[in-house]
Design an enzyme around this catalytic site. Structure first.
Site, short mmCIF file in Angstrom:
data_model
loop_
_atom_site.label_atom_id
_atom_site.label_comp_id
_atom_site.label_asym_id
_atom_site.label_seq_id
_atom_site.Cartn_x
_atom_site.Cartn_y
_atom_site.Cartn_z
N HIS A 5 0.82 -1.21 0.00
CA HIS A 5 0.00 0.00 0.00
C HIS A 5 0.85 1.26 0.00
O HIS A 5 2.08 1.21 0.17
CB HIS A 5 -0.94 0.00 1.21
CG HIS A 5 -0.23 -0.06 2.54
ND1 HIS A 5 0.48 0.99 3.08
CD2 HIS A 5 -0.13 -1.08 3.44
CE1 HIS A 5 0.98 0.64 4.25
NE2 HIS A 5 0.63 -0.61 4.50
N CYS A 51 3.82 -4.64 6.57
CA CYS A 51 3.35 -4.41 5.21
C CYS A 51 4.47 -3.88 4.32
O CYS A 51 5.51 -3.43 4.80
CB CYS A 51 2.20 -3.41 5.21
SG CYS A 51 0.66 -4.07 5.90
#
Length: 284
Positions: free
Chosen positions: A244, A260
């Site tokens: 992301h 992440c």
């Protein structure tokens, strides 16, 4: 005595000894063959399941791996099928989107810090990016971040505060005649005169504090939704992990995330329309 035994029953004794030796040899051979078959079965299962991470680990133990990036790209099942796929190198802090041997897109990334956080009775966490083969399970535009409990523990450690959980319908006294509670999916501050005000959505670094404790809002409330933290796009990988954007572009190229894979918003916006749900993602 031994001479007499072999003299009177020599043939029988020798047959017993020979049989014992043969049985021992066959037993050893059977164990060796069983181990070999088990190894072949495990390798075949890993190939069948496309478990690239485990295969690379086995090859590494056998001294068969050279340059890790070259090996991964050359042996990717997705490449063999000419299927587009994503590769992320944590050592290089870089992402490639490929089809066959052609690089369609590449960009720098940030990955997991590897740090540990201990929150006493609240839990213990290690912030690592998962290795191996993952899959893009979903795609989100302007995603909201719903922080796990570790976020509030981390913020409390930074500010020297405690942590208190707010359950739906529960009221936490503010010490001045008011309470912090929930109402219609929001966390609100209710005053002694009966009036109430919403404490709004979550803002990183501006969590709700009551009596020296950071309040952990219930899941499903607006206070547990942070906008902008994940940037403008997200490729979901499952188990809370994703690729992301970020509101901290200065961290790109470092091992600083909570697991992440972060990208600059401009980069994830270019990658996002290229990638379909189901795309394999190889992280090493």
């Amino acid at each position: 005595m031994a001479v007499r035994i072999f003299s009177y029953g020599g043939k029988t004794v020798w047959m017993l000894i020979t049989g014992f030796v043969i049985a021992a040899v066959l037993s050893v051979m059977l164990l060796a063959r069983t181990a070999e078959l088990r190894y072949q079965r495990d390798v075949n299962r890993m190939v069948y399941n496309d478990n690239l991470g485990v295969l690379n680990e086995v090859k590494s133990k056998l001294g068969m791996t050279g340059d890790s990036l070259k090996t991964l790209l050359n042996e990717s099942p997705a490449e063999a099928a000419n299927q587009p796929y994503i590769v992320v190198s944590m050592a290089d802090h870089r992402l490639w989107y490929k089809q066959g041997k052609e690089i369609l897109f590449e960009a720098p990334v940030a990955t997991g810090s590897g740090k540990e956080l201990v929150g006493g009775s609240n839990g213990q966490w290690r912030f690592e990016t998962p290795r191996g083969r993952l899959t893009v399970k979903a795609k989100d535009e302007n995603p909201a971040w719903v922080p796990p409990d570790w976020h509030y523990v981390e913020q409390a450690h930074k500010k020297g505060l405690g942590v208190i959980h707010l359950n739906p319908g529960q009221a936490i006294s503010t010490g001045d005649g008011g309470v912090v509670t929930t109402s219609n999916g929001e966390v609100v501050r209710r005053y002694g005169n009966g009036s109430a005000v919403s404490l709004g959505g979550g803002v990183e670094g501006k969590e709700i504090v009551v009596n020296g404790n950071i309040v952990v809002p219930p899941y499903g409330t607006t206070a547990r939704r942070y906008m902008g933290v994940l940037g403008t796009r997200r490729l979901e990988l499952g188990d809370g992990y994703g690729i992301h954007g970020t509101d901290h572009p200065e961290t790109i190229g470092q091992s600083v995330s909570h697991g992440c894979v972060r990208m600059r918003n401009g980069d994830i916006e270019r990658l996002y329309p290229m990638v379909a749900v189901g795309t394999p993602v190889y992280i090493y």
